[in-house]
Design an enzyme around this catalytic site. Structure first.
Site, PDB file in Angstrom:
ATOM      1  N   ARG A  91      61.702  -2.647  29.944  1.00 47.92           N
ATOM      2  CA  ARG A  91      62.443  -1.438  29.560  1.00 47.92           C
ATOM      3  C   ARG A  91      63.937  -1.627  29.317  1.00 47.92           C
ATOM      4  O   ARG A  91      64.576  -0.776  28.729  1.00 47.92           O
ATOM      5  CB  ARG A  91      62.254  -0.363  30.634  1.00 47.92           C
ATOM      6  CG  ARG A  91      60.936   0.335  30.517  1.00 47.92           C
ATOM      7  CD  ARG A  91      60.648   1.134  31.753  1.00 47.92           C
ATOM      8  NE  ARG A  91      60.621   0.235  32.901  1.00 47.92           N
ATOM      9  CZ  ARG A  91      60.487   0.630  34.150  1.00 47.92           C
ATOM     10  NH1 ARG A  91      60.392   1.904  34.429  1.00 47.92           N
ATOM     11  NH2 ARG A  91      60.458  -0.250  35.138  1.00 47.92           N
TER      12      ARG A  91
ATOM     13  N   ASP B 208      49.904  -6.789  32.671  1.00 45.13           N
ATOM     14  CA  ASP B 208      50.286  -6.394  34.026  1.00 45.13           C
ATOM     15  C   ASP B 208      49.315  -6.989  35.029  1.00 45.13           C
ATOM     16  O   ASP B 208      48.130  -7.154  34.723  1.00 45.13           O
ATOM     17  CB  ASP B 208      50.315  -4.870  34.168  1.00 45.13           C
ATOM     18  CG  ASP B 208      51.148  -4.464  35.375  1.00 45.13           C
ATOM     19  OD1 ASP B 208      52.364  -4.310  35.221  1.00 45.13           O
ATOM     20  OD2 ASP B 208      50.577  -4.365  36.475  1.00 45.13           O
TER      21      ASP B 208
ATOM     22  N   ARG C  83      60.077 -10.391  33.735  1.00 47.43           N
ATOM     23  CA  ARG C  83      60.283  -9.061  33.148  1.00 47.43           C
ATOM     24  C   ARG C  83      61.237  -9.086  31.955  1.00 47.43           C
ATOM     25  O   ARG C  83      61.971  -8.130  31.717  1.00 47.43           O
ATOM     26  CB  ARG C  83      60.801  -8.062  34.200  1.00 47.43           C
ATOM     27  CG  ARG C  83      59.779  -7.646  35.229  1.00 47.43           C
ATOM     28  CD  ARG C  83      58.744  -6.707  34.620  1.00 47.43           C
ATOM     29  NE  ARG C  83      57.608  -6.562  35.505  1.00 47.43           N
ATOM     30  CZ  ARG C  83      57.453  -5.553  36.359  1.00 47.43           C
ATOM     31  NH1 ARG C  83      58.347  -4.600  36.429  1.00 47.43           N
ATOM     32  NH2 ARG C  83      56.397  -5.500  37.135  1.00 47.43           N
TER      33      ARG C  83
ATOM     34  N   TYR D  13      47.630  -3.598  46.329  1.00 49.87           N
ATOM     35  CA  TYR D  13      47.691  -2.441  45.412  1.00 49.87           C
ATOM     36  C   TYR D  13      46.380  -1.660  45.439  1.00 49.87           C
ATOM     37  O   TYR D  13      46.369  -0.429  45.414  1.00 49.87           O
ATOM     38  CB  TYR D  13      47.999  -2.886  43.982  1.00 49.87           C
ATOM     39  CG  TYR D  13      49.474  -2.950  43.688  1.00 49.87           C
ATOM     40  CD1 TYR D  13      50.205  -1.785  43.477  1.00 49.87           C
ATOM     41  CD2 TYR D  13      50.148  -4.155  43.633  1.00 49.87           C
ATOM     42  CE1 TYR D  13      51.567  -1.825  43.212  1.00 49.87           C
ATOM     43  CE2 TYR D  13      51.510  -4.216  43.370  1.00 49.87           C
ATOM     44  CZ  TYR D  13      52.210  -3.052  43.169  1.00 49.87           C
ATOM     45  OH  TYR D  13      53.550  -3.098  42.914  1.00 49.87           O
TER      46      TYR D  13
ATOM     47  N   ARG E 268      57.822   2.263  23.443  1.00 48.79           N
ATOM     48  CA  ARG E 268      57.283   3.068  24.553  1.00 48.79           C
ATOM     49  C   ARG E 268      57.369   4.563  24.278  1.00 48.79           C
ATOM     50  O   ARG E 268      56.649   5.358  24.896  1.00 48.79           O
ATOM     51  CB  ARG E 268      58.025   2.727  25.851  1.00 48.79           C
ATOM     52  CG  ARG E 268      57.392   1.640  26.637  1.00 48.79           C
ATOM     53  CD  ARG E 268      56.106   2.074  27.324  1.00 48.79           C
ATOM     54  NE  ARG E 268      56.373   2.690  28.615  1.00 48.79           N
ATOM     55  CZ  ARG E 268      56.051   3.920  28.942  1.00 48.79           C
ATOM     56  NH1 ARG E 268      55.463   4.711  28.065  1.00 48.79           N
ATOM     57  NH2 ARG E 268      56.321   4.376  30.149  1.00 48.79           N
TER      58      ARG E 268
HETATM   59  O1  CP3 Z   1      58.201  -9.331  30.885  1.00 49.12           O
HETATM   60  C1  CP3 Z   1      57.347  -9.752  31.669  1.00 49.12           C
HETATM   61  O2  CP3 Z   1      57.602 -10.264  32.772  1.00 49.12           O
HETATM   62  C2  CP3 Z   1      55.891  -9.730  31.215  1.00 49.12           C
HETATM   63  C3  CP3 Z   1      55.103  -8.638  31.590  1.00 49.12           C
HETATM   64  C4  CP3 Z   1      54.929  -8.190  33.040  1.00 49.12           C
HETATM   65  C5  CP3 Z   1      54.863  -6.816  33.388  1.00 49.12           C
HETATM   66  N1  CP3 Z   1      54.455  -6.735  34.684  1.00 49.12           N
HETATM   67  C6  CP3 Z   1      55.151  -5.720  32.461  1.00 49.12           C
HETATM   68  C7  CP3 Z   1      55.487  -4.410  33.007  1.00 49.12           C
HETATM   69  C8  CP3 Z   1      54.632  -8.923  34.195  1.00 49.12           C
HETATM   70  C9  CP3 Z   1      54.630 -10.434  34.397  1.00 49.12           C
HETATM   71  C10 CP3 Z   1      54.327  -7.990  35.223  1.00 49.12           C
HETATM   72  C11 CP3 Z   1      53.893  -8.381  36.567  1.00 49.12           C
HETATM   73  C12 CP3 Z   1      53.818  -7.361  37.615  1.00 49.12           C
HETATM   74  N2  CP3 Z   1      53.394  -6.071  37.508  1.00 49.12           N
HETATM   75  C13 CP3 Z   1      54.087  -7.606  38.978  1.00 49.12           C
HETATM   76  C14 CP3 Z   1      54.472  -8.944  39.549  1.00 49.12           C
HETATM   77  C15 CP3 Z   1      55.888  -9.259  39.324  1.00 49.12           C
HETATM   78  C16 CP3 Z   1      56.823  -8.556  40.260  1.00 49.12           C
HETATM   79  O3  CP3 Z   1      57.611  -7.744  39.737  1.00 49.12           O
HETATM   80  O4  CP3 Z   1      56.782  -8.826  41.447  1.00 49.12           O
HETATM   81  C17 CP3 Z   1      53.889  -6.408  39.674  1.00 49.12           C
HETATM   82  C18 CP3 Z   1      54.097  -6.187  41.156  1.00 49.12           C
HETATM   83  C19 CP3 Z   1      53.435  -5.451  38.740  1.00 49.12           C
HETATM   84  C20 CP3 Z   1      53.059  -4.038  38.996  1.00 49.12           C
HETATM   85  C21 CP3 Z   1      53.920  -3.096  38.271  1.00 49.12           C
HETATM   86  N3  CP3 Z   1      53.858  -2.879  36.913  1.00 49.12           N
HETATM   87  C22 CP3 Z   1      54.923  -2.250  38.803  1.00 49.12           C
HETATM   88  C23 CP3 Z   1      55.305  -2.197  40.259  1.00 49.12           C
HETATM   89  C24 CP3 Z   1      55.458  -1.509  37.741  1.00 49.12           C
HETATM   90  C25 CP3 Z   1      56.449  -0.373  37.816  1.00 49.12           C
HETATM   91  C26 CP3 Z   1      57.796  -0.798  38.158  1.00 49.12           C
HETATM   92  C27 CP3 Z   1      58.511  -1.453  37.009  1.00 49.12           C
HETATM   93  O5  CP3 Z   1      59.115  -2.516  37.198  1.00 49.12           O
HETATM   94  O6  CP3 Z   1      58.466  -0.882  35.913  1.00 49.12           O
HETATM   95  C28 CP3 Z   1      54.814  -1.951  36.556  1.00 49.12           C
HETATM   96  C29 CP3 Z   1      55.068  -1.482  35.182  1.00 49.12           C
HETATM   97  C30 CP3 Z   1      55.474  -2.511  34.175  1.00 49.12           C
HETATM   98  N4  CP3 Z   1      54.920  -3.767  34.071  1.00 49.12           N
HETATM   99  C31 CP3 Z   1      56.409  -2.313  33.126  1.00 49.12           C
HETATM  100  C32 CP3 Z   1      56.409  -3.504  32.386  1.00 49.12           C
HETATM  101  C33 CP3 Z   1      57.183  -3.784  31.123  1.00 49.12           C
HETATM  102  C34 CP3 Z   1      57.185  -1.050  32.835  1.00 49.12           C
HETATM  103  C35 CP3 Z   1      56.260  -0.063  32.258  1.00 49.12           C
HETATM  104  C36 CP3 Z   1      56.935   0.999  31.432  1.00 49.12           C
HETATM  105  O7  CP3 Z   1      57.185   0.743  30.255  1.00 49.12           O
HETATM  106  O8  CP3 Z   1      57.133   2.085  31.966  1.00 49.12           O
END
Ligand code: CP3
Length: 341
Positions: free
Chosen positions: A32, A77, A28, A150, A41
């Site tokens: 954000r 994602d 991540r 999911y 965003r």
């Molecule tokens: O920076 C990175 O790691 C690259 C991009 C990345 C994102 N999601 C961007 C993202 C990666 C590798 C993921 C993987 C992901 N997505 C996982 C596996 C990793 C983990 O955390 O266990 C999971 C479970 C998801 C599903 C997901 N996507 C959730 C639960 C959420 C909301 C919670 C959160 O952390 O924001 C997202 C949204 C998300 N994915 C954001 C980003 C940058 C935030 C979105 C926003 O801008 O509002």
């Protein structure tokens, strides 16, 4: 000649990093907590950003320029394949991801779709990045168990009750679902490799809700299937799951190049059981330490760095993703600390 092959990150994934310090990147890291990300965003929804190759490239590049990390993780994602399957995917600011039409044991059919075609925009983003990126690019996908959970729960949840009840009551149809997702994900990752990623991370984020027997049958078996299918491509594969400190031995046995360890484990002790000859290790600082006083953060980072000193198969990372409220300067200081060792 592809210079990224000689980078610290790829050398460490091959357990051949003989430099003094380990490579560092963060799960991540493109998110954000970065003001530059929040500015983008404000103009686009999260999914709009995921869908546009130019924005994929721009966001992926941000932490390389701002933090100076040794690897880039593709901005995407793990749930994009569910959108491609037509289940309806949305992201709500307060809730996170929401699946509009979750699967049930009664309506569990996923259509046959080509992920390489449906998610071609991801490939375009990768090609765009590879024109200029100076560090290795990590592609990724969710592991079948986490993606299935999911698809069934419809959102992030605490107890995985619907998923586990389906799994335990009707394992045959649950296995069919996992197989369908695994096949689609292999197609998706092959497309990412064709487009130019240098390594892959597979996220089984929710595997820690499973006991040992179910972990083997419903999580590990499908990660193995994916590794077997992708191994011949010659791109290193990192496995991450919450619970990896418990399941690391089994994750090593299925042929991963590296395992990303959650923050519960003492990674130095784990290394004594799982030698460098077997697998590279990545991890495993608690992401909450980035919110602690700076001396506490660096003290804990030093414990890990000292314990793993000169391990040729070690990559510094967190035990899970960076929290959105983390100050960027703290993350920068941590990168500088790792690099100064
Ligand atoms: O920076 C990175 O790691 C690259 C991009 C990345 C994102 N999601 C961007 C993202 C990666 C590798 C993921 C993987 C992901 N997505 C996982 C596996 C990793 C983990 O955390 O266990 C999971 C479970 C998801 C599903 C997901 N996507 C959730 C639960 C959420 C909301 C919670 C959160 O952390 O924001 C997202 C949204 C998300 N994915 C954001 C980003 C940058 C935030 C979105 C926003 O801008 O509002």
């Amino acid at each position: 000649m592809n210079l990224t092959q000689y980078s610290l990150l790829i050398q460490a994934l091959r357990r051949q990093n003989y430099e003094k310090r380990p490579p560092v990147w963060f799960m991540r890291q493109a998110g954000r907590y970065l003001p530059a990300y929040r500015q983008l965003r404000a103009r686009y929804s999260f999914l709009e950003m995921c869908h546009q190759p130019a924005l994929i490239a721009e966001v992926t590049q941000l932490p390389i320029d701002i933090l100076g990390v040794d690897g880039a993780i593709l901005f995407a994602d793990i749930l994009l394949p569910l959108e491609a399957f037509g289940l309806g995917l949305q992201f709500h600011d307060s809730v996170g991801p929401v699946i509009e039409r979750p699967l049930t044991p009664e309506s569990n059919e996923l259509p046959a779709v080509s992920m390489a075609e449906e998610l071609a925009y991801v490939g375009e983003g990768i090609r765009e990045l590879k024109k200029t990126l100076k560090v290795p690019l990590l592609g990724f996908a969710g592991a079948p168990f986490t993606v299935a959970s999911y698809a069934i729960e419809g959102k992030t949840c605490r107890d995985w009750r619907k998923t586990k009840l389906w799994m335990l009551k009707d394992p045959t149809s649950f296995h069919r679902l996992l197989k369908t997702i695994a096949t689609a994900t292999i197609d998706y990752l092959n497309m990412q490799i064709d487009a130019g990623v240098d390594a892959i991370q597979i996220f089984d984020s929710w595997a820690h809700c499973l006991g040992a027997v179910q972990f083997r049958e419903f999580s590990l078996a499908y990660m193995r299937l994916m590794i077997q299918a992708l191994k011949s491509r010659g791109v290193p594969i990192i496995l991450f799951c919450r619970g990896s400190s418990v399941f690391a031995g089994e994750m090593t046995a299925i042929g991963a190049d590296a395992i990303s360890i959650d923050w519960n484990a003492d990674i130095t002790k784990l290394r004594r059981w799982i030698p460098t000859a077997a697998v590279a290790l990545q991890g495993n600082l608690d992401p909450d330490l980035l919110l602690a006083p700076p001396n506490k953060l660096l003290q804990e980072a030093a414990v890990i760095l000292d314990g793993m000193y000169r391990d040729p198969g070690y990559i510094f990372n967190l035990g899970h993703g960076i929290h959105p409220e983390t100050p960027v300067d703290t993350v920068k200081a941590l990168v500088e600390f790792v690099k100064s060792r």
